[in-house]
Design an enzyme around this catalytic site. Structure first.
Site, mmCIF file in Angstrom:
data_model
loop_
_atom_site.group_PDB
_atom_site.id
_atom_site.type_symbol
_atom_site.label_atom_id
_atom_site.label_comp_id
_atom_site.label_asym_id
_atom_site.label_seq_id
_atom_site.Cartn_x
_atom_site.Cartn_y
_atom_site.Cartn_z
ATOM 1 N N ASP A 23 0.860 -1.175 0.000
ATOM 2 C CA ASP A 23 0.000 0.000 0.000
ATOM 3 C C ASP A 23 0.904 1.235 0.000
ATOM 4 O O ASP A 23 2.114 1.134 0.242
ATOM 5 C CB ASP A 23 -0.893 -0.037 1.244
ATOM 6 C CG ASP A 23 -1.765 1.191 1.370
ATOM 7 O OD1 ASP A 23 -2.328 1.627 0.349
ATOM 8 O OD2 ASP A 23 -1.877 1.717 2.494
ATOM 9 N N ASP A 25 -0.270 5.215 0.890
ATOM 10 C CA ASP A 25 -0.574 6.200 1.927
ATOM 11 C C ASP A 25 -0.679 5.534 3.294
ATOM 12 O O ASP A 25 -1.472 4.607 3.485
ATOM 13 C CB ASP A 25 -1.881 6.920 1.603
ATOM 14 C CG ASP A 25 -1.790 7.733 0.324
ATOM 15 O OD1 ASP A 25 -1.606 8.948 0.410
ATOM 16 O OD2 ASP A 25 -1.871 7.128 -0.769
ATOM 17 N N ASP A 201 -2.174 -0.287 5.871
ATOM 18 C CA ASP A 201 -2.428 0.394 7.146
ATOM 19 C C ASP A 201 -3.898 0.635 7.456
ATOM 20 O O ASP A 201 -4.245 0.981 8.586
ATOM 21 C CB ASP A 201 -1.727 1.757 7.135
ATOM 22 C CG ASP A 201 -2.442 2.766 6.247
ATOM 23 O OD1 ASP A 201 -2.908 3.798 6.763
ATOM 24 O OD2 ASP A 201 -2.557 2.513 5.039
#
Length: 253
Positions: A23, A25, A201
């Protein structure tokens, strides 16, 4: 989902064949108040490039961002990507995108911009096949924004769905998710036959964790929050260190 046990992941070992999914961001870079302000450091770009080479191309970014947005962010890298939570993918076999009902997207986009114009701190991101309402700069407006979106989508005959993230509500026309993108990558070389590893996240990464678990891979949650991932890293700085340690480990092969 239960709270993570905070087991630190070991570096990727040189005696296994890995496929790495990342991922962006909140994972490779800290979250910013405005998504357009996010930048990847030269060190992180270099790490990704060298890992991609070491893994013989079995590395992909899997993000909520559109690929058109990811491409300049990751420049000059030319790696596999999945954007809009799996609604679009790009690899050596070409580009794939789920069907997009453009008239519906236009209608919902206009309605979201109308809401944003009436509420300071709200911003709207148009990704192509999906939209995002960001409220990081106005967290007290969440309830109002969610109610507005629920009412808006009630008139869309279930053609669009809302998904929660960190200070963002995503509106998607596709049922595809990050786990679907990872599975699609894993079906073809150079990913096929390898052990998948996914770092993410946010709540939207849980689908990816679930798929990787089904494929007997490794899952790494970045930051706090409930998760089905097995391992945990505190933040992007620790992710960069883990990537560096893994690169050093893989050089032993």
């Amino acid at each position: 989902m239960s709270a993570p046990e905070r087991l630190s992941p070991p570096p990727l070992s040189p005696d296994r064949h890995w496929a790495l999914f990342l991922d962006v961001d909140g994972t490779l870079t800290p979250l910013m108040d405005r998504p357009e302000d996010v930048r990847l450091t030269e060190d992180v770009i270099s790490l990704i490039e060298r890992l991609d080479q070491r893994l013989q191309g079995a590395l992909a970014v899997v993000s909520g961002r559109a690929i058109d947005n990811l491409t300049p962010l990751l420049s000059p890298l030319d790696i596999a990507m999945a954007g809009q939570h799996g609604a679009e993918r790009r690899d050596q076999y070409g580009y794939h995108q789920a069907d997009v009902p453009e008239s519906l997207i236009d209608h919902v986009r206009d309605a979201l911009h109308e809401f944003a114009e009436q509420h300071d701190g709200i911003s709207i991101e148009h990704k192509g096949g999906s939209l995002a309402l960001h409220y990081r700069n106005a967290p007290d407006l969440y309830d109002r924004a969610r109610e507005y979106i629920d009412n808006l989508l009630a008139g869309c005959d279930k053609q669009m769905t809302a998904h929660e993230g960190k200070c963002v509500i995503e509106l998607r026309t596709s049922s595809d998710h990050k786990g679907d993108a990872i599975r699609a990558f894993m079906e073809k070389p150079p990913f096929a036959g390898r052990i998948p590893v996914f770092l993410g996240d946010d709540v939207t990464d849980e689908d990816g964790f679930g798929t990787v678990t089904e494929l007997d891979g490794l899952t790494i949650k970045v930051g706090d929050g409930p998760t089905c991932a097995i391992y945990w890293l505190e933040g992007p700085e620790q992710v960069a260190q883990w990537l560096s340690d893994s690169l050093d480990s893989l050089k032993e092969a």
